[in-house]
Each structure stands twice: as structure tokens, then as C-alpha cells.
Design an enzyme around this catalytic site. Structure first.
Site, PDB file in Angstrom:
ATOM      1  N   ALA A  69       0.810  -1.221   0.000  1.00 25.03           N
ATOM      2  CA  ALA A  69       0.000   0.000   0.000  1.00 25.03           C
ATOM      3  C   ALA A  69       0.844   1.271   0.000  1.00 25.03           C
ATOM      4  O   ALA A  69       1.867   1.342   0.661  1.00 25.03           O
ATOM      5  CB  ALA A  69      -0.917   0.016   1.226  1.00 25.03           C
ATOM      6  N   ILE A 122       6.317   1.048   5.997  1.00 24.41           N
ATOM      7  CA  ILE A 122       7.264   0.106   5.372  1.00 24.41           C
ATOM      8  C   ILE A 122       7.307   0.313   3.863  1.00 24.41           C
ATOM      9  O   ILE A 122       8.385   0.327   3.258  1.00 24.41           O
ATOM     10  CB  ILE A 122       6.926  -1.353   5.751  1.00 24.41           C
ATOM     11  CG1 ILE A 122       7.101  -1.556   7.259  1.00 24.41           C
ATOM     12  CG2 ILE A 122       7.811  -2.333   4.980  1.00 24.41           C
ATOM     13  CD1 ILE A 122       6.632  -2.911   7.762  1.00 24.41           C
ATOM     14  N   CYS A 123       6.146   0.483   3.242  1.00 21.47           N
ATOM     15  CA  CYS A 123       6.115   0.691   1.785  1.00 21.47           C
ATOM     16  C   CYS A 123       6.777   2.010   1.393  1.00 21.47           C
ATOM     17  O   CYS A 123       7.436   2.094   0.355  1.00 21.47           O
ATOM     18  CB  CYS A 123       4.676   0.635   1.273  1.00 21.47           C
ATOM     19  SG  CYS A 123       3.933  -0.996   1.434  1.00 21.47           S
ATOM     20  N   THR A 124       6.617   3.030   2.217  1.00 26.74           N
ATOM     21  CA  THR A 124       7.266   4.309   1.945  1.00 26.74           C
ATOM     22  C   THR A 124       8.775   4.167   2.066  1.00 26.74           C
ATOM     23  O   THR A 124       9.523   4.652   1.201  1.00 26.74           O
ATOM     24  CB  THR A 124       6.741   5.397   2.902  1.00 26.74           C
ATOM     25  OG1 THR A 124       5.327   5.540   2.696  1.00 26.74           O
ATOM     26  CG2 THR A 124       7.429   6.722   2.657  1.00 26.74           C
ATOM     27  N   ALA A 154       9.966   2.288  -1.099  1.00 20.68           N
ATOM     28  CA  ALA A 154       9.943   3.141  -2.292  1.00 20.68           C
ATOM     29  C   ALA A 154      11.067   4.171  -2.250  1.00 20.68           C
ATOM     30  O   ALA A 154      11.740   4.417  -3.264  1.00 20.68           O
ATOM     31  CB  ALA A 154       8.591   3.827  -2.428  1.00 20.68           C
TER      32      ALA A 154
END
Length: 151
Positions: A39, A44-46, A49
Site C-alpha cells: 500500500a 514500510i512501503c514508503t 519506495a
């Protein structure tokens, strides 16, 4: 889940601006680091990325490209990309068709597994890493791809 040596399934998905992007079009430009993530805007995804963003010039230097896929909307991807200055496309897989084809659907169909695939220009999976919680596994994987390709 796909494994090393498998042929990557074709897909055609909208990017953050709504333009359709297909795997075959991407492969026409070269090998790909294709990463699936749960998401936009989650911690964590940020972090993942942004770590890929920080390696992007090195990735380009070894004639590779990066593409991210998650089930968030093109609008969400656009805001995420702009907020964190991400220089690579983010594809919207609302129906989770590509997510399922690559075998990275979450437990009981909930969510998305964090997985990174190295696809050769021939569309064959050269290597992959799956680590749902540890971004460092993906960062190390990409750094190794860069090192191997620059040797």
C-alpha cells in the site's frame, strides 16, 4: 509464486497518470526490477519506495528499469509518487490480476506480499526476493543486481 526460470506473466495496467503499461512494452526497453508492495503511504512501503528512489540512478546506470505494482488507485499512486519524488512508474492493479499471476497475493487473498523480481529482457525471472516486513532484504537484493550488472 513464480520462481527463478519461470516466464513472467504478461500484464497491462494503468500507471499513476492512468496510461496503460504492459509488461511487453517495458521489456522492449530492457530488463526490469519489478516490485510488488501492499500500500501507498504506509511506513514500510514508503521506506521501500524511498530506498529504491535513492538507488534509481545506479539502477539506470546498469540499463535496468524499476516498476512498482500495488492495488491502490492511480490517484493514490500519483500522490505517493509526487510526495516522495519517486522517479519510476507505479502501476494500479485493482483486480489483483497481476498480483495473483505472480503469486504474491496475501494470505487468504488479503493484501499483497512484498516481493521483488528481476526480469530479464526475455521475460524470464532471473531472481527474486520475498520479505513481507524487511525492506533491507529488497534493498540488498537490488544492490546485488546493480553490482552483478556493473561487473
Amino acid at each position: 509464486m513464480l520462481k527463478k526460470g519461470d516466464r513472467a506473466p504478461e500484464f497491462s495496467l494503468p500507471d499513476e497518470s492512468g496510461e496503460l503499461v504492459s509488461l511487453s512494452d517495458l521489456l522492449a526497453k530492457g530488463a526490469i526490477i519489478l516490485y510488488f508492495y501492499p500500500a501507498d503511504f504506509t511506513p514500510i512501503c514508503t521506506a521501500e519506495a524511498c530506498s529504491i528512489r535513492d538507488m534509481h540512478d545506479e539502477i539506470l546506470d546498469v540499463d535496468m528499469q524499476v516498476v512498482g505494482i500495488s492495488p491502490q488507485s492511480s490517484d493514490s499512486h500519483s500522490r505517493f509518487k509526487n510526495q516522495f519524488d519517486l522517479p519510476f512508474p507505479l502501476l494500479f492493479d485493482q483486480s489483483k490480476k497481476a498480483i495473483r499471476a505472480y503469486g504474491v497475493d496475501g494470505l487468504l487473498g488479503m493484501g499483497v506480499r512484498r516481493a521483488t523480481f528481476l526480469l530479464g529482457q526475455d521475460g524470464i525471472v532471473e531472481n527474486l526476493v520475498v520479505s513481507d516486513l524487511f525492506v533491507s532484504s529488497h534493498t540488498k537484493f537490488i544492490k546485488q543486481v546493480i553490482a552483478d550488472r556493473s561487473a
